[in-house]
Design a protein around this motif. Structure first.
Motif, PDB file in Angstrom:
ATOM      1  N   LYS A  19       0.833  -1.209   0.000  1.00  0.00           N
ATOM      2  CA  LYS A  19       0.000   0.000   0.000  1.00  0.00           C
ATOM      3  C   LYS A  19       0.860   1.248   0.000  1.00  0.00           C
ATOM      4  CE  LYS A  19      -4.243  -1.438   2.250  1.00  0.00           C
ATOM      5  NZ  LYS A  19      -4.696  -1.672   3.627  1.00  0.00           N
ATOM      6  N   ALA A  20       1.890   1.254   0.846  1.00  0.00           N
ATOM      7  CA  ALA A  20       2.783   2.399   0.958  1.00  0.00           C
ATOM      8  C   ALA A  20       3.453   2.688  -0.384  1.00  0.00           C
ATOM      9  CB  ALA A  20       3.822   2.152   2.049  1.00  0.00           C
ATOM     10  N   MET A  31       7.157   8.195   1.116  1.00  0.00           N
ATOM     11  CA  MET A  31       6.816   7.211   2.148  1.00  0.00           C
ATOM     12  C   MET A  31       8.063   6.554   2.726  1.00  0.00           C
ATOM     13  SD  MET A  31       3.526   7.306   2.266  1.00  0.00           S
ATOM     14  CE  MET A  31       3.042   5.816   3.117  1.00  0.00           C
ATOM     15  N   LYS A  32       9.217   7.101   2.428  1.00  0.00           N
ATOM     16  CA  LYS A  32      10.484   6.455   2.776  1.00  0.00           C
ATOM     17  C   LYS A  32      10.549   6.063   4.251  1.00  0.00           C
ATOM     18  CE  LYS A  32      15.377   7.178   2.334  1.00  0.00           C
ATOM     19  NZ  LYS A  32      16.260   8.297   2.595  1.00  0.00           N
ATOM     20  N   ASP A  33      10.199   7.006   5.120  1.00  0.00           N
ATOM     21  CA  ASP A  33      10.319   6.750   6.559  1.00  0.00           C
ATOM     22  C   ASP A  33       9.414   5.600   6.999  1.00  0.00           C
ATOM     23  OD1 ASP A  33      12.156   8.647   6.688  1.00  0.00           O
ATOM     24  OD2 ASP A  33      10.900  10.183   7.662  1.00  0.00           O
ATOM     25  N   VAL A  36      10.710   2.236   5.694  1.00  0.00           N
ATOM     26  CA  VAL A  36      11.850   1.739   6.484  1.00  0.00           C
ATOM     27  C   VAL A  36      11.332   1.088   7.768  1.00  0.00           C
ATOM     28  CG1 VAL A  36      13.837   2.465   7.885  1.00  0.00           C
ATOM     29  CG2 VAL A  36      13.583   3.309   5.547  1.00  0.00           C
ATOM     30  N   GLU A  37      10.364   1.778   8.369  1.00  0.00           N
ATOM     31  CA  GLU A  37       9.787   1.255   9.614  1.00  0.00           C
ATOM     32  C   GLU A  37       9.075  -0.079   9.372  1.00  0.00           C
ATOM     33  OE1 GLU A  37       6.369   2.663  12.667  1.00  0.00           O
ATOM     34  OE2 GLU A  37       7.464   4.284  11.649  1.00  0.00           O
ATOM     35  N   LEU A  38       8.299  -0.134   8.261  1.00  0.00           N
ATOM     36  CA  LEU A  38       7.558  -1.364   7.938  1.00  0.00           C
ATOM     37  C   LEU A  38       8.500  -2.520   7.611  1.00  0.00           C
ATOM     38  CD1 LEU A  38       4.628   0.090   5.795  1.00  0.00           C
ATOM     39  CD2 LEU A  38       4.384  -1.149   7.949  1.00  0.00           C
ATOM     40  N   LYS A  41       9.797  -3.840  10.734  1.00  0.00           N
ATOM     41  CA  LYS A  41       8.767  -4.650  11.396  1.00  0.00           C
ATOM     42  C   LYS A  41       8.654  -6.034  10.748  1.00  0.00           C
ATOM     43  CE  LYS A  41       5.450  -1.444  13.423  1.00  0.00           C
ATOM     44  NZ  LYS A  41       4.158  -0.782  13.164  1.00  0.00           N
ATOM     45  N   LEU A  42       8.750  -6.040   9.413  1.00  0.00           N
ATOM     46  CA  LEU A  42       8.660  -7.303   8.680  1.00  0.00           C
ATOM     47  C   LEU A  42       9.819  -8.225   9.067  1.00  0.00           C
ATOM     48  CD1 LEU A  42       7.325  -9.033   6.424  1.00  0.00           C
ATOM     49  CD2 LEU A  42       8.806  -7.867   4.790  1.00  0.00           C
ATOM     50  N   ALA A  43      11.012  -7.646   9.100  1.00  0.00           N
ATOM     51  CA  ALA A  43      12.197  -8.447   9.466  1.00  0.00           C
ATOM     52  C   ALA A  43      12.019  -9.023  10.871  1.00  0.00           C
ATOM     53  CB  ALA A  43      13.449  -7.580   9.385  1.00  0.00           C
TER      54      ALA A  43
END
Lengths: 320, 291
Positions: A19-20, A31-33, A36-38, A41-43
Motif C-alpha cells: 500500500k505504501a 513514504m520512505k520513513d 523503512v519502519e515497515l 517490522k517485517l524483518a
C-alpha cells in the motif's frame, strides 16, 4: 503469493508495504520513513516466526506453493545452460525425476532431482514428485555416467514418497530404490545431496546417499510423512502435529541426531520469500562442499561415505 | 399357532462339564488355510508346512536355524544387542515400554537373530528376521546386526544368507530406521566388491524399506511360495489406484513373473537348493552326504 495461516502477521505487513509503495507511486508522497519502519517490522516478524516454528509448521513450509522446485534451482544455478537427459533406457522417461548436466561457475555437475509441478496440469505430469522405478533407474544411469567421466553429482530431494502404484510394484519399485542406495554408496565421485523440500522415506533415500547430505532450513526428512504416521500409529489423521513432533524430522533434529551433515539457511521468511537469494546460497554451498571433496582419492571418498552411514543407529549391548 | 418348533426340546450340549476333555495346547496344529489337523510333531518335521495343502506357516529365525544348519548346530552372533529409544518416541504407548513388553512376551531381544554354522558342510552366516517382534520392523538393532553379520561373512570369507520377514521400517525409530536401509545396502556393496555370495530369501511378508534395501539386493533373490512381497502395502496401492487389486498381486509368483526373483522354493527344499547354488558359484565339490 499464497500465505499459510501462521504467516498472517507477515501477510499484513506485506500488504501495508504494498500500500505504501502504491501511495508513493500514485500521489508522489514520500513514504520512505514509514517504508523503512515497515521493513524493519517485517524483518522482526520473520525473525519471531522463525524462532517459534513448530515441526508441523516446518512441514507446511516445505510444501509451500511458492517454494522453488528442483528445475528452478538447476536452471538458476547453471545460468540456463542446463542439458536435461531423459529416459531409463528400459521403460520410459519418468517426469517426476529429472536429471542432466550443467555448470556452476565453470565446474560441471550432474544434477538429479524429483520434480513437482507448478500448476494442476504440471502436477499431474510430474506425478506430484513421486517417481516410479524408471525414475530411480534413470537417476542411476546418469549417476553412473557422471562416475564414468569423473564428475561430481548433486541430488536435489523433494518428494512426498516413491509412487505406490500398481505398475510401480510390477516394475520393482523396491528393487529400483535398493539398487540406487547400494550403487550410490560406492560411486567413485563426490556426491552431494540436498533436501530442498520434502524428504519422504525410501523415495528420498533412493537419491540420498552422499558424501554430504544437507537439509534446507524449512524441510523435513523421515521414514514416513506425519500424516501417514498419524494414520498408522494413532489410527486417525488428526495427530499429524503430534506425529511431526515425535518423528524428529526437522533439520535441527536430524543434525542433532547425526543423520545429516549440515543445514543450509534460507532467506528471511523461507525460500519462497526470496527464491533468487536461495539459489545464490545453494550455489555457494555446493561449490564449497565440492571444493572440500574434489581432491580426496576415490577410495577414501567411498570408504568414508560407507563408514558414515554404517555409523547410524542407536543400540546397546551387555557384556556377555 | 404352536410355537413348539421355537423351543429347544433337548439340551444342546449333552456332555457334562466334568466329562469334557481338554485339548492340550501344542499337541496339534490346525492349518489356517485348509483346516487339516496334524500332530505338532509332524508339523515341525514338515518344517511348519501343511502336508495337505502346502501352506507355509510363518516361522522366525530360530526355527529356520533348526533345519538350515547341519544338525541344528550354530553359534548366535551378537545375542545381547537391544534397541534404545533415541527419540523418546511415544504414540499410544511409550516405545521403551513397547520394547520391554515385546521382549518379555516373545523371549526375543529384537526383530533379528543372526548366527553362523555349516549348511550341508558349507560354512555360512545367516541373519533372519522375527516377525513376532513388532512386525519384524527394521530399527537400529536390525540394521546393526545385519551389518555385523555381513562383517562376519567378510572377515571369514563365507557366504551370507538373509531371511527377510518384515512389515518395513520401525516408525518409532523414524529416520534412524530409514538410515538402516543405507547402512545395510552400503555393507552389501562391500560384500559384493569382495565377491562373496549373498542369498536373499523373502518370506511372508516382505514389504516397505526391507524390500527397498537388502531383500532385493541378493546375488540371487528367492522366495517361499505364496509370500506377500512388495514395496507399498496392498492397502496403499489399492487406495492409490482406486480399484480392486488383481488376483495374486504382490505374491511370490507375481514378483517372479515380473523378473525380480530367481526362483521360488518350498521350505523343505530350501537347504538343498541354497547349498546347491553355493556349490555351483563356488565350484565346490558335491558333499558326501547331503541332508
Amino acid at each position: 503469493m499464497d500465505y499459510l495461516d501462521f504467516e498472517a502477521p507477515i501477510r499484513e505487513l506485506d500488504e501495508q508495504i504494498a500500500k505504501a509503495h502504491a501511495l508513493q507511486a500514485e500521489s508522489g508522497v514520500d513514504m520512505k520513513d514509514s517504508l523503512v519502519e515497515l521493513e524493519a517490522k517485517l524483518a522482526e516478524a520473520q525473525a519471531e516466526l522463525k524462532a517459534s516454528l513448530s515441526p508441523w509448521q516446518r512441514v507446511q513450509l516445505s510444501r509451500h506453493t511458492g517454494r522453488p522446485y528442483t528445475m528452478a534451482y538447476i536452471e538458476a544455478m547453471t545460468g540456463g545452460e542446463f542439458i536435461e537427459m531423459h529416459g531409463d533406457r528400459h521403460v520410459k522417461d519418468d517426469k517426476a525425476m529429472v536429471g542432466g548436466w550443467g555448470a556452476i561457475e565453470g565446474e560441471s555437475f550432474l544434477f538429479i532431482g524429483q520434480q513437482k509441478g507448478v500448476n494442476t496440469k504440471m502436477r499431474q505430469l510430474r506425478n506430484f514428485g513421486m517417481a516410479n522405478p524408471e525414475g530411480y533407474r534413470k537417476a542411476l544411469r546418469l549417476m553412473k555416467q557422471a562416475e564414468k567421466f569423473g564428475r561430481p553429482i548433486v541430488t536435489l530431494i523433494d518428494t512426498p514418497g516413491a509412487f505406490p502404484g500398481l505398475e510401480a510394484e510390477e516394475r520393482g519399485q523396491g528393487e529400483a530404490i535398493a539398487r540406487n542406495i547400494l550403487e550410490m554408496a560406492r560411486l567413485k565421485v563426490p556426491v552431494i545431496c540436498i533436501i530442498i523440500g520434502e524428504g519422504a522415506s525410501g523415495g528420498a533415500l533412493g537419491i540420498g546417499v552422499g558424501d554430504r547430505v544437507m537439509m534446507l532450513e524449512n524441510t523435513w526428512y523421515s521414514v514416513i510423512s506425519p500424516e501417514s504416521c498419524s494414520s498408522i500409529l494413532w489410527r486417525s489423521w488428526d495427530f499429524k502435529e503430534t506425529a511431526a513432533e515425535a518423528l524428529k524430522l526437522t533439520a535441527n533434529d536430524m543434525l542433532k541426531n547425526g543423520l545429516i551433515d549440515g543445514i543450509i539457511e534460507e532467506p528471511a521468511g523461507g525460500a519462497h520469500r526470496d527464491p533468487e537469494g536461495m539459489f545464490q546460497t545453494l550455489s555457494a554451498e555446493i561449490l564449497r562442499m565440492y571444493r572440500e571433496l574434489k581432491d580426496l582419492p576415490s577410495d577414501q571418498l567411498v570408504a568414508e561415505r560407507i563408514e558414515k552411514f554404517c555409523g547410524m543407529g542407536v543400540y546397546e549391548e551387555s557384556a556377555s | 399357532m404352536s410355537t413348539d418348533w421355537f423351543h429347544r426340546q433337548e439340551a444342546g450340549i449333552t456332555t457334562p462339564t466334568q466329562e469334557k476333555k481338554e485339548t492340550p495346547d501344542g499337541l496339534w496344529h490346525g492349518c489356517p488355510k485348509c483346516k487339516v489337523i496334524v500332530s505338532a510333531e509332524d508339523h515341525v518335521n514338515n518344517v511348519w508346512v501343511c502336508g495337505n495343502c502346502g501352506f507355509h506357516n510363518g516361522i522366525d529365525a530360530k526355527e529356520y536355524f533348526s533345519f538350515l544348519f547341519d544338525g541344528g548346530n550354530y553359534t548366535e552372533l551378537n545375542p545381547t544387542m537391544v534397541s534404545k529409544d533415541p527419540l523418546q518416541f511415544e504414540d499410544t504407548k511409550k516405545y521403551s515400554d513397547r520394547l520391554k513388553a515385546t521382549q518379555v512376551k516373545t523371549g526375543l531381544q529384537d526383530a533379528l537373530t543372526s548366527a553362523t554354522g555349516e549348511m550341508n558342510g558349507i560354512p555360512v552366516a545367516i541373519a533372519a528376521m522375527n516377525f513376532k517382534f513388532i512386525g519384524g520392523s527394521m530399527g537400529s538393532v536390525v540394521g546393526e546386526k545385519i551389518a555385523r553379520t555381513i562383517d562376519y561373512s567378510l572377515k571369514h570369507n563365507i557366504p551370507f544368507i538373509m531371511i527377510s520377514k518384515s512389515g518395513g521400517a520401525r516408525m518409532m525409530e523414524a529416520a534412524f530406521s530409514l538410515m538402516q536401509m543405507a547402512k545395510t545396502s552400503a555393507k552389501l556393496a562391500l560384500l559384493d566388491e569382495a565377491k562373496i555370495p549373498y542369498i536373499s530369501l523373502l518370506t511372508d511378508p516382505t514389504t516397505g524399506g526391507v524390500t527397498a534395501s537388502y531383500a532385493m539386493l541378493g546375488d540371487i533373490n528367492i522366495a517361499e511360495p505364496g509370500a506377500l512381497i512388495g514395496f507399498a502395502g496392498p492397502r496403499v496401492v489399492k487406495e492409490t489406484i482406486g480399484k480392486d487389486l488383481p488376483d495374486g498381486f504382490q505374491t511370490s509368483e507375481f514378483v517372479k513373473e515380473h523378473g525380480f526373483l530367481d526362483f521360488i522354493v518350498e521350505r523343505k527344499h530350501l537347504k538343498a537348493r541354497m547349498s546347491q547354488w553355493l556349490r555351483f558359484v563356488g565350484n565346490l565339490p558335491a558333499p558326501v552326504k547331503a541332508e
